[in-house]
Design a protein around this motif. Structure first.
Motif, PDB file in Angstrom:
ATOM      1  N   TYR A 102       0.814  -1.216   0.000  1.00 47.61           N
ATOM      2  CA  TYR A 102       0.000   0.000   0.000  1.00 47.61           C
ATOM      3  C   TYR A 102       0.853   1.274   0.000  1.00 47.61           C
ATOM      4  CZ  TYR A 102      -3.601  -3.400   0.994  1.00 47.61           C
ATOM      5  OH  TYR A 102      -4.436  -4.490   0.914  1.00 47.61           O
ATOM      6  N   ALA A 103       2.076   1.157  -0.514  1.00 45.82           N
ATOM      7  CA  ALA A 103       2.998   2.295  -0.510  1.00 45.82           C
ATOM      8  C   ALA A 103       2.429   3.509  -1.240  1.00 45.82           C
ATOM      9  CB  ALA A 103       4.335   1.896  -1.128  1.00 45.82           C
ATOM     10  N   PHE A 104       1.735   3.279  -2.349  1.00 46.60           N
ATOM     11  CA  PHE A 104       1.160   4.376  -3.137  1.00 46.60           C
ATOM     12  C   PHE A 104      -0.362   4.231  -3.245  1.00 46.60           C
ATOM     13  CE2 PHE A 104       5.565   4.109  -4.428  1.00 46.60           C
ATOM     14  CZ  PHE A 104       5.957   5.432  -4.469  1.00 46.60           C
ATOM     15  N   ALA A 105      -0.940   3.517  -2.345  1.00 51.23           N
ATOM     16  CA  ALA A 105      -2.396   3.317  -2.375  1.00 51.23           C
ATOM     17  C   ALA A 105      -3.129   4.644  -2.243  1.00 51.23           C
ATOM     18  CB  ALA A 105      -2.816   2.383  -1.247  1.00 51.23           C
ATOM     19  N   GLY A 106      -4.165   4.803  -3.050  1.00 55.44           N
ATOM     20  CA  GLY A 106      -4.964   6.021  -2.990  1.00 55.44           C
ATOM     21  C   GLY A 106      -4.322   7.228  -3.624  1.00 55.44           C
ATOM     22  N   CYS A 107      -3.225   7.026  -4.356  1.00 55.87           N
ATOM     23  CA  CYS A 107      -2.600   8.143  -5.083  1.00 55.87           C
ATOM     24  C   CYS A 107      -3.350   8.324  -6.402  1.00 55.87           C
ATOM     25  CB  CYS A 107      -1.117   7.857  -5.323  1.00 55.87           C
ATOM     26  SG  CYS A 107      -0.120   7.857  -3.824  1.00 55.87           S
ATOM     27  N   CYS A 130      -5.449   3.411  -7.221  1.00 54.99           N
ATOM     28  CA  CYS A 130      -4.875   4.445  -8.107  1.00 54.99           C
ATOM     29  C   CYS A 130      -5.804   4.538  -9.312  1.00 54.99           C
ATOM     30  CB  CYS A 130      -3.448   4.075  -8.508  1.00 54.99           C
ATOM     31  SG  CYS A 130      -2.271   4.156  -7.150  1.00 54.99           S
ATOM     32  N   THR A 131      -6.910   5.205  -9.115  1.00 52.35           N
ATOM     33  CA  THR A 131      -8.041   5.135 -10.037  1.00 52.35           C
ATOM     34  C   THR A 131      -7.873   5.930 -11.329  1.00 52.35           C
ATOM     35  OG1 THR A 131      -9.072   6.917  -8.756  1.00 52.35           O
ATOM     36  CG2 THR A 131      -9.715   4.657  -8.221  1.00 52.35           C
ATOM     37  N   SER A 132      -6.759   6.675 -11.448  1.00 53.16           N
ATOM     38  CA  SER A 132      -6.507   7.408 -12.688  1.00 53.16           C
ATOM     39  C   SER A 132      -5.405   6.772 -13.518  1.00 53.16           C
ATOM     40  CB  SER A 132      -6.110   8.861 -12.368  1.00 53.16           C
ATOM     41  OG  SER A 132      -7.149   9.530 -11.679  1.00 53.16           O
ATOM     42  N   LEU A 133      -4.901   5.641 -13.067  1.00 55.36           N
ATOM     43  CA  LEU A 133      -3.775   4.996 -13.739  1.00 55.36           C
ATOM     44  C   LEU A 133      -4.186   4.477 -15.116  1.00 55.36           C
ATOM     45  CD1 LEU A 133      -0.810   4.297 -13.009  1.00 55.36           C
ATOM     46  CD2 LEU A 133      -1.620   2.025 -12.358  1.00 55.36           C
ATOM     47  N   THR A 134      -3.457   4.902 -16.142  1.00 54.79           N
ATOM     48  CA  THR A 134      -3.757   4.461 -17.505  1.00 54.79           C
ATOM     49  C   THR A 134      -2.674   3.558 -18.083  1.00 54.79           C
ATOM     50  OG1 THR A 134      -2.741   6.460 -18.449  1.00 54.79           O
ATOM     51  CG2 THR A 134      -5.111   6.529 -18.004  1.00 54.79           C
ATOM     52  N   GLY A 135      -1.441   3.650 -17.569  1.00 49.78           N
ATOM     53  CA  GLY A 135      -0.365   2.837 -18.105  1.00 49.78           C
ATOM     54  C   GLY A 135       0.610   2.411 -17.029  1.00 49.78           C
ATOM     55  N   ILE A 136       1.110   1.174 -17.141  1.00 49.60           N
ATOM     56  CA  ILE A 136       2.110   0.696 -16.193  1.00 49.60           C
ATOM     57  C   ILE A 136       3.120  -0.185 -16.919  1.00 49.60           C
ATOM     58  CG2 ILE A 136       0.741  -1.311 -15.469  1.00 49.60           C
ATOM     59  CD1 ILE A 136       1.906  -0.849 -12.620  1.00 49.60           C
ATOM     60  N   VAL A 137       4.395   0.018 -16.605  1.00 51.31           N
ATOM     61  CA  VAL A 137       5.490  -0.796 -17.127  1.00 51.31           C
ATOM     62  C   VAL A 137       6.174  -1.439 -15.931  1.00 51.31           C
ATOM     63  CG1 VAL A 137       7.668  -0.786 -18.405  1.00 51.31           C
ATOM     64  CG2 VAL A 137       5.824   0.767 -19.084  1.00 51.31           C
ATOM     65  N   LEU A 138       6.312  -2.750 -15.947  1.00 49.47           N
ATOM     66  CA  LEU A 138       6.901  -3.433 -14.801  1.00 49.47           C
ATOM     67  C   LEU A 138       7.600  -4.716 -15.248  1.00 49.47           C
ATOM     68  CD1 LEU A 138       3.970  -4.924 -12.636  1.00 49.47           C
ATOM     69  CD2 LEU A 138       3.713  -4.208 -14.982  1.00 49.47           C
ATOM     70  N   PRO A 139       8.583  -5.177 -14.460  1.00 45.48           N
ATOM     71  CA  PRO A 139       9.388  -6.320 -14.902  1.00 45.48           C
ATOM     72  C   PRO A 139       8.758  -7.681 -14.668  1.00 45.48           C
ATOM     73  CG  PRO A 139      10.254  -5.443 -12.856  1.00 45.48           C
ATOM     74  CD  PRO A 139       9.154  -4.516 -13.277  1.00 45.48           C
ATOM     75  N   PHE A 140       7.729  -7.757 -13.853  1.00 45.87           N
ATOM     76  CA  PHE A 140       7.092  -9.035 -13.565  1.00 45.87           C
ATOM     77  C   PHE A 140       5.667  -8.799 -13.097  1.00 45.87           C
ATOM     78  CE2 PHE A 140       9.565  -7.638  -9.866  1.00 45.87           C
ATOM     79  CZ  PHE A 140       8.605  -7.601  -8.870  1.00 45.87           C
ATOM     80  N   THR A 141       4.876  -9.860 -13.109  1.00 42.84           N
ATOM     81  CA  THR A 141       3.530  -9.775 -12.554  1.00 42.84           C
ATOM     82  C   THR A 141       3.546 -10.417 -11.170  1.00 42.84           C
ATOM     83  OG1 THR A 141       2.912 -11.867 -13.618  1.00 42.84           O
ATOM     84  CG2 THR A 141       2.388  -9.837 -14.798  1.00 42.84           C
ATOM     85  N   LEU A 173      -7.017   1.510 -16.492  1.00 43.81           N
ATOM     86  CA  LEU A 173      -5.761   1.012 -17.043  1.00 43.81           C
ATOM     87  C   LEU A 173      -5.940   0.517 -18.474  1.00 43.81           C
ATOM     88  CD1 LEU A 173      -2.821   0.591 -16.147  1.00 43.81           C
ATOM     89  CD2 LEU A 173      -3.449  -1.714 -15.425  1.00 43.81           C
ATOM     90  N   LYS A 174      -5.143   1.070 -19.385  1.00 45.25           N
ATOM     91  CA  LYS A 174      -5.253   0.729 -20.798  1.00 45.25           C
ATOM     92  C   LYS A 174      -3.991   0.058 -21.340  1.00 45.25           C
ATOM     93  CE  LYS A 174      -9.278   2.663 -20.921  1.00 45.25           C
ATOM     94  NZ  LYS A 174     -10.481   1.802 -20.897  1.00 45.25           N
ATOM     95  N   LYS A 175      -2.837   0.407 -20.784  1.00 44.73           N
ATOM     96  CA  LYS A 175      -1.578  -0.103 -21.324  1.00 44.73           C
ATOM     97  C   LYS A 175      -0.779  -0.806 -20.233  1.00 44.73           C
ATOM     98  CE  LYS A 175       2.617   1.290 -23.806  1.00 44.73           C
ATOM     99  NZ  LYS A 175       3.381   2.435 -24.369  1.00 44.73           N
ATOM    100  N   ILE A 176      -0.400  -2.050 -20.505  1.00 38.73           N
ATOM    101  CA  ILE A 176       0.406  -2.845 -19.584  1.00 38.73           C
ATOM    102  C   ILE A 176       1.597  -3.395 -20.362  1.00 38.73           C
ATOM    103  CG2 ILE A 176       0.453  -4.811 -18.008  1.00 38.73           C
ATOM    104  CD1 ILE A 176      -2.676  -4.592 -18.005  1.00 38.73           C
ATOM    105  N   VAL A 177       2.795  -3.157 -19.857  1.00 38.45           N
ATOM    106  CA  VAL A 177       4.009  -3.665 -20.518  1.00 38.45           C
ATOM    107  C   VAL A 177       4.828  -4.443 -19.498  1.00 38.45           C
ATOM    108  CG1 VAL A 177       6.131  -3.093 -21.744  1.00 38.45           C
ATOM    109  CG2 VAL A 177       4.073  -1.743 -22.148  1.00 38.45           C
ATOM    110  N   ILE A 178       5.159  -5.693 -19.824  1.00 39.68           N
ATOM    111  CA  ILE A 178       5.998  -6.525 -18.972  1.00 39.68           C
ATOM    112  C   ILE A 178       7.393  -6.555 -19.588  1.00 39.68           C
ATOM    113  CG2 ILE A 178       6.264  -8.750 -17.834  1.00 39.68           C
ATOM    114  CD1 ILE A 178       3.648  -7.331 -17.163  1.00 39.68           C
ATOM    115  N   THR A 179       8.404  -6.132 -18.839  1.00 43.10           N
ATOM    116  CA  THR A 179       9.759  -6.036 -19.384  1.00 43.10           C
ATOM    117  C   THR A 179      10.636  -7.239 -19.037  1.00 43.10           C
ATOM    118  OG1 THR A 179      10.488  -4.781 -17.435  1.00 43.10           O
ATOM    119  CG2 THR A 179       9.717  -3.508 -19.342  1.00 43.10           C
ATOM    120  N   GLY A 180      10.128  -8.159 -18.212  1.00 47.08           N
ATOM    121  CA  GLY A 180      10.880  -9.356 -17.871  1.00 47.08           C
ATOM    122  C   GLY A 180      10.753 -10.425 -18.942  1.00 47.08           C
ATOM    123  N   THR A 181      11.020 -11.675 -18.590  1.00 45.82           N
ATOM    124  CA  THR A 181      11.002 -12.764 -19.563  1.00 45.82           C
ATOM    125  C   THR A 181       9.815 -13.703 -19.399  1.00 45.82           C
ATOM    126  OG1 THR A 181      12.407 -14.141 -18.146  1.00 45.82           O
ATOM    127  CG2 THR A 181      13.512 -12.737 -19.768  1.00 45.82           C
TER     128      THR A 181
END
Length: 402
Positions: A102-107, A130-141, A173-181
């Motif tokens: 919950y580090a950024f919960a409610g941002c 984070c109800t306005s989040l439209t895109g996230i890039v992360l290395p894993f799920t 959320l519209k865009k999700i990018v996974i940068t890991g393998t």
């Protein structure tokens, strides 16, 4: 602050409602728990490049905080920025390793987040509400880079189980990018809001039931970088109409579970028809070297299949029960096979090995024989003209053409 300070203690400025701006000196490496929590007028924080640790609830409730540079943080504690509704831009450095629960919960001001590959673990609900989040890039799920626990995407939004993915992932959320393998097991399970997802070329494996129940998906492309797809990765994708993938079955080397239905949940080829979505019409293969016997057994709703130019071995009895098939083709440039008029022909031997109800046999001399099982169970075939150059018809070539 005096330059000798190395740490800002627990609750040091908690509730200082008149504090509007703060600059952390270079010597400070740690900001302890609740150090600035409840500083409702705090707008700007300039952190030292040496600050590595942000403690639990350090800035919780700083509702006007909009400007903070996350330069060299390695650790952000639980609820560190909980409820910082004006925080609109978060840029993490490539040394960060951990974000707490919950580090950024409610941002609610956050719209885009990029998490670098250095990240090792993300706590439950780190980005909840984070109800306005439209895109996230992360290395894993999920929770950890090693993929050993809680591999579902919704975990970082507050879903304690993959079953609740759809209840917690922001609808914005519209865009999700996974940068890991790897895309983990149950990563997007029952995430019905997922309508468009691009698997990048860095992905090598897709976990079991990764996209199970993603009923919003209609067209899906899996890149050639993927070497294995686990059981039921696309189970219950009931709106899927077209899929492009590098091989049939579980692995690119075709050594295990080589039937098409495996990625939809079928443990054996005889169960293909029970698991492959009835909505699925088109299959495009872009890689692989072989397709085993019975690969598409019982796929009665498929209408079109395209084989890649890398295929060098096609098994027998591929299309038993494929009564809806109207179009088959081989990609140009294949060294062993070619297609013409919905006929797949082994070029060197001039043998037709696969046909469908819309096949028209070529009369240009490129065909001299019809192979075993070539039209087996092709129930929709009503007529066929065999050219004069054909000298042999194999066993069961037209068996079951009712």
């Amino acid at each position: 602050f005096p330059g000798s300070i190395q740490s800002i203690g627990t609750g040091a400025f908690r509730g200082c409602s008149c504090l509007t701006e703060i600059r952390i000196p270079d010597g400070v490496t740690t900001i302890q728990a609740r150090a600035f929590s409840g500083c409702e007028m705090l707008c700007s924080v300039v952190l030292s490049s040496n600050t590595k640790y942000i403690g639990e609830s350090a800035f919780e409730g700083c509702v006007r905080l909009s400007d903070i540079a996350f330069e060299n943080f390695a650790f952000i504690g639980n609820r560190a920025f909980y409820g910082c509704v004006d925080l609109a831009d978060v840029v993490f450095s490539d040394v960060i390793e951990s974000i707490g629960s919950y580090a950024f919960a409610g941002c609610t001001g956050l719209t885009d987040i990029t998490i670098p590959k250095s990240m090792q673990n993300i706590g439950l609900g780190a980005f909840a509400n984070c109800t306005s989040l439209t895109g996230i890039v992360l290395p894993f799920t999920g929770a950890t880079a090693d993929g050993k626990s809680s591999t579902h995407f919704g975990y970082i939004f507050g879903a304690s189980s993959y079953s609740y993915n759809g209840n917690y992932i922001p609808g914005s959320l519209k865009k999700i990018v996974i940068t890991g393998t790897r895309i983990g097991d149950y990563a997007f399970y029952r995430y019905e809001g997922l309508t468009d997802f691009t698997i990048p070329d860095n992905i090598e494996s897709i976990g079991s039931h990764a996209f199970d129940g993603c009923t919003g998906l209609t067209i899906f492309t899996i890149p050639n970088s993927v070497k294995n797809i686990e059981l039921g990765a696309f189970a219950n994708c009931t709106s899927l109409t077209s899929i492009t993938l590098p091989f049939v079955g579980a692995t690119a080397d075709s050594t295990d579970k080589t039937h098409f239905g495996y990625i939809f949940g079928a443990s054996g080829y005889s169960d293909n028809s029970k698991y492959i979505p009835t909505s699925l019409k088109k299959v495009v293969l872009t890689g692989g070297t072989s397709i085993d016997d019975f690969a598409f057994y019982g796929c009665s709703r498929l209408t079109s299949i395209i084989f890649s130019n890398s295929i060098t071995s096609i098994g027998q009895r591929l299309f038993i029960g494929c009564s809806g098939l109207t179009s088959i083709a081989v990609e140009k440039g294949n060294s062993k096979y070619h297609s013409v008029n919905n006929c797949v022909i082994e070029t060197e031997t001039k043998t037709l090995i696969l046909g469908c109800k819309n096949s028209v046999l070529p009369t240009d001399g490129s065909l001299t024989s019809i192979g075993n099982y070539a039209f087996e169970d092709c129930a929709g075939l009503t007529s066929v003209t065999i050219p004069g150059g054909v000298t042999g018809i194999g066993e069961y070539a037209f068996y079951g053409c009712s």
